[in-house]
Design a protein around this motif. Structure first.
Motif, PDB file in Angstrom:
ATOM      1  N   THR A 210      -6.115  25.596  27.724  1.00 57.67           N
ATOM      2  CA  THR A 210      -5.667  26.790  27.008  1.00 57.67           C
ATOM      3  C   THR A 210      -6.427  28.026  27.476  1.00 57.67           C
ATOM      4  OG1 THR A 210      -5.126  25.457  25.062  1.00 57.67           O
ATOM      5  CG2 THR A 210      -5.386  27.824  24.728  1.00 57.67           C
ATOM      6  N   ALA A 211      -7.727  27.866  27.711  1.00 57.15           N
ATOM      7  CA  ALA A 211      -8.541  28.999  28.163  1.00 57.15           C
ATOM      8  C   ALA A 211      -8.101  29.503  29.532  1.00 57.15           C
ATOM      9  CB  ALA A 211     -10.009  28.589  28.200  1.00 57.15           C
ATOM     10  N   LEU A 212      -7.539  28.626  30.348  1.00 57.24           N
ATOM     11  CA  LEU A 212      -7.144  29.000  31.707  1.00 57.24           C
ATOM     12  C   LEU A 212      -5.660  29.339  31.824  1.00 57.24           C
ATOM     13  CD1 LEU A 212      -9.109  26.219  33.633  1.00 57.24           C
ATOM     14  CD2 LEU A 212      -9.817  28.578  33.226  1.00 57.24           C
ATOM     15  N   LEU A 217       1.374  32.723  31.404  1.00 60.68           N
ATOM     16  CA  LEU A 217       2.330  33.060  30.352  1.00 60.68           C
ATOM     17  C   LEU A 217       3.503  33.868  30.892  1.00 60.68           C
ATOM     18  CD1 LEU A 217      -0.060  33.958  27.390  1.00 60.68           C
ATOM     19  CD2 LEU A 217       1.260  31.860  27.721  1.00 60.68           C
ATOM     20  N   HIS A 218       3.218  34.777  31.818  1.00 55.00           N
ATOM     21  CA  HIS A 218       4.289  35.609  32.380  1.00 55.00           C
ATOM     22  C   HIS A 218       5.342  34.744  33.063  1.00 55.00           C
ATOM     23  CE1 HIS A 218       6.168  39.105  34.305  1.00 55.00           C
ATOM     24  NE2 HIS A 218       6.196  38.381  35.414  1.00 55.00           N
ATOM     25  N   CYS A 220       6.166  31.855  32.258  1.00 54.06           N
ATOM     26  CA  CYS A 220       6.910  31.116  31.227  1.00 54.06           C
ATOM     27  C   CYS A 220       7.708  32.053  30.326  1.00 54.06           C
ATOM     28  CB  CYS A 220       5.939  30.298  30.375  1.00 54.06           C
ATOM     29  SG  CYS A 220       4.993  29.070  31.295  1.00 54.06           S
ATOM     30  N   HIS A 221       7.700  33.356  30.675  1.00 55.42           N
ATOM     31  CA  HIS A 221       8.419  34.361  29.883  1.00 55.42           C
ATOM     32  C   HIS A 221       7.923  34.393  28.435  1.00 55.42           C
ATOM     33  CE1 HIS A 221      11.123  34.694  33.305  1.00 55.42           C
ATOM     34  NE2 HIS A 221      11.298  33.383  33.260  1.00 55.42           N
ATOM     35  N   ARG A 222       6.605  34.259  28.276  1.00 56.28           N
ATOM     36  CA  ARG A 222       5.984  34.307  26.964  1.00 56.28           C
ATOM     37  C   ARG A 222       5.009  35.480  26.907  1.00 56.28           C
ATOM     38  NH1 ARG A 222       7.724  30.907  22.732  1.00 56.28           N
ATOM     39  NH2 ARG A 222       8.541  28.984  23.642  1.00 56.28           N
ATOM     40  N   PRO A 223       5.127  36.370  25.907  1.00 58.22           N
ATOM     41  CA  PRO A 223       4.183  37.490  25.816  1.00 58.22           C
ATOM     42  C   PRO A 223       2.793  37.046  25.385  1.00 58.22           C
ATOM     43  CG  PRO A 223       5.660  37.494  23.931  1.00 58.22           C
ATOM     44  CD  PRO A 223       6.167  36.430  24.869  1.00 58.22           C
ATOM     45  N   THR A 224       2.714  35.988  24.582  1.00 56.82           N
ATOM     46  CA  THR A 224       1.426  35.496  24.110  1.00 56.82           C
ATOM     47  C   THR A 224       1.603  34.065  23.621  1.00 56.82           C
ATOM     48  OG1 THR A 224      -0.435  35.929  22.617  1.00 56.82           O
ATOM     49  CG2 THR A 224       1.774  36.315  21.747  1.00 56.82           C
ATOM     50  N   ALA A 225       0.505  33.411  23.338  1.00 54.52           N
ATOM     51  CA  ALA A 225       0.558  32.030  22.850  1.00 54.52           C
ATOM     52  C   ALA A 225      -0.770  31.697  22.194  1.00 54.52           C
ATOM     53  CB  ALA A 225       0.849  31.058  23.993  1.00 54.52           C
ATOM     54  N   GLY A 226      -0.768  30.683  21.362  1.00 53.59           N
ATOM     55  CA  GLY A 226      -1.995  30.255  20.704  1.00 53.59           C
ATOM     56  C   GLY A 226      -1.865  28.829  20.209  1.00 53.59           C
ATOM     57  N   ILE A 227      -2.991  28.193  19.985  1.00 55.01           N
ATOM     58  CA  ILE A 227      -3.027  26.822  19.477  1.00 55.01           C
ATOM     59  C   ILE A 227      -3.955  26.795  18.269  1.00 55.01           C
ATOM     60  CG2 ILE A 227      -3.741  24.455  19.962  1.00 55.01           C
ATOM     61  CD1 ILE A 227      -2.959  24.887  22.845  1.00 55.01           C
ATOM     62  N   HIS A 228      -3.489  26.217  17.194  1.00 58.74           N
ATOM     63  CA  HIS A 228      -4.259  26.136  15.959  1.00 58.74           C
ATOM     64  C   HIS A 228      -4.757  24.705  15.784  1.00 58.74           C
ATOM     65  CE1 HIS A 228      -4.458  26.739  11.306  1.00 58.74           C
ATOM     66  NE2 HIS A 228      -5.646  26.712  11.887  1.00 58.74           N
ATOM     67  N   LEU A 229      -6.070  24.532  15.825  1.00 57.27           N
ATOM     68  CA  LEU A 229      -6.657  23.214  15.607  1.00 57.27           C
ATOM     69  C   LEU A 229      -6.883  23.014  14.111  1.00 57.27           C
ATOM     70  CD1 LEU A 229      -9.318  23.151  18.479  1.00 57.27           C
ATOM     71  CD2 LEU A 229      -6.974  22.282  18.505  1.00 57.27           C
ATOM     72  N   VAL A 230      -6.353  21.934  13.591  1.00 58.14           N
ATOM     73  CA  VAL A 230      -6.439  21.649  12.158  1.00 58.14           C
ATOM     74  C   VAL A 230      -7.271  20.386  11.955  1.00 58.14           C
ATOM     75  CG1 VAL A 230      -5.131  21.154  10.060  1.00 58.14           C
ATOM     76  CG2 VAL A 230      -4.185  22.707  11.784  1.00 58.14           C
ATOM     77  N   GLY A 231      -8.190  20.446  11.020  1.00 59.47           N
ATOM     78  CA  GLY A 231      -8.998  19.265  10.733  1.00 59.47           C
ATOM     79  C   GLY A 231     -10.035  19.560   9.673  1.00 59.47           C
ATOM     80  N   ASP A 232     -10.712  18.525   9.226  1.00 58.01           N
ATOM     81  CA  ASP A 232     -11.750  18.687   8.218  1.00 58.01           C
ATOM     82  C   ASP A 232     -12.933  19.466   8.779  1.00 58.01           C
ATOM     83  OD1 ASP A 232     -10.235  17.247   6.421  1.00 58.01           O
ATOM     84  OD2 ASP A 232     -11.157  15.321   6.983  1.00 58.01           O
ATOM     85  N   SER A 233     -13.758  19.970   7.890  1.00 61.69           N
ATOM     86  CA  SER A 233     -14.953  20.702   8.290  1.00 61.69           C
ATOM     87  C   SER A 233     -15.901  19.800   9.081  1.00 61.69           C
ATOM     88  CB  SER A 233     -15.655  21.242   7.041  1.00 61.69           C
ATOM     89  OG  SER A 233     -16.850  21.893   7.385  1.00 61.69           O
ATOM     90  N   SER A 234     -16.561  20.401  10.076  1.00 63.01           N
ATOM     91  CA  SER A 234     -17.588  19.715  10.878  1.00 63.01           C
ATOM     92  C   SER A 234     -17.039  18.549  11.687  1.00 63.01           C
ATOM     93  CB  SER A 234     -18.732  19.214   9.974  1.00 63.01           C
ATOM     94  OG  SER A 234     -19.316  20.281   9.261  1.00 63.01           O
ATOM     95  N   CYS A 235     -15.775  18.657  12.091  1.00 62.26           N
ATOM     96  CA  CYS A 235     -15.213  17.585  12.918  1.00 62.26           C
ATOM     97  C   CYS A 235     -15.127  17.983  14.393  1.00 62.26           C
ATOM     98  CB  CYS A 235     -13.839  17.160  12.393  1.00 62.26           C
ATOM     99  SG  CYS A 235     -12.554  18.419  12.588  1.00 62.26           S
ATOM    100  N   GLY A 236     -15.662  19.173  14.738  1.00 62.02           N
ATOM    101  CA  GLY A 236     -15.717  19.558  16.149  1.00 62.02           C
ATOM    102  C   GLY A 236     -14.728  20.612  16.572  1.00 62.02           C
TER     103      GLY A 236
END
Length: 240
Positions: A210-212, A217-218, A220-236
């Motif tokens: 994701t960092a690279l 994105l251009h 892929c014809h995408r102006p922006t993108a993001g990933i949301h990591l979901v999980g319990d606290s202190s799981c990394g």
């Protein structure tokens, strides 16, 4: 032929047709290497014009004219050399010639160009009169650009393109030293410090990828993108 000024004997160069500008890469009968104005003064009376020569600055050349894909943001691709470093290039916007050209001179001096305090007007006139035959595209932003129906990726000091297309476009900015991109480390160190930690770790692979992914994105014809990591606290989540 470029010669180290500290070792070269003054060379006898052909007398120019005055008035004109000329750039010498080695010491000559006119003085140290650099851009000169060769003029002539008309004396009082009926005498012949008297020649004079003015050292303007250290060696500088105009390689090409520039403008963006829409025909705006015109500029000049300059090539110059300081007394202590290699040749450098800068695509200078023509707007820096407004007024006395002080902004242009400041940027050139930041990069090592020596300028005669009495030569700022001839330097301004030289830049204003430059009419190079070659024209290249001026990229006023970092990223993807289309040149001759092909996509190229432009950075301040490097253009990623196939074949000779990299020579058809250049990054142009009012700030000559602007460059927020740099390289560090080696492929081996990246494999050891990052790749090894991602082995067998899907979350690590996802985070590094994701960092690279920004420059892609251009495509892929995408102006922006993001990933949301979901999980319990202190799981990394923050670690990656």
């Amino acid at each position: 032929r470029e010669v180290d000024p500290s070792e070269a004997e003054p060379a006898k160069v052909k007398e120019p047709r005055r008035p004109t500008f000329a750039c010498y890469l080695a010491p000559s009968q006119y003085g140290p290497p650099g851009l000169y104005y060769h003029g002539q003064r008309q004396p009082k009376g009926d005498g012949d014009p008297a020649p004079f020569d003015v050292w303007i600055c250290s060696p500088i050349e105009c390689m090409a004219a520039t403008h963006d894909e829409r025909g705006d943001n015109h500029g000049l691709l300059l090539r110059f050399k300081s007394p202590y470093g290699p040749w450098r290039q800068w695509a200078m916007p023509l707007r820096l010639l407004k007024g006395s050209g002080e902004e242009m001179r400041g940027e050139l001096m930041d990069m090592g160009v020596r300028i005669n305090p009495d030569g700022f007007k001839p330097l301004h006139r030289w830049a204003s009169q430059c009419r190079p035959d070659e024209v290249v595209v001026a990229a006023t932003r970092v990223g993807w650009h289309r040149v001759e129906e092909a996509l190229v990726f432009v950075m301040p000091r490097r253009t990623i393109a196939q074949g000779e297309l990299a020579r058809r476009i250049t990054f142009q900015s009012e700030v000559a030293g602007q460059d927020e991109y740099a390289t560090a480390g080696s492929l081996a160190s990246w494999r050891e410090a990052i790749g090894r930690l991602c082995s067998g770790n899907p979350l690590g692979v996802l985070s590094v990828s994701t960092a690279l992914a920004g420059p892609l994105l251009h495509l892929c014809h995408r102006p922006t993108a993001g990933i949301h990591l979901v999980g319990d606290s202190s799981c990394g989540k923050t670690t990656w």
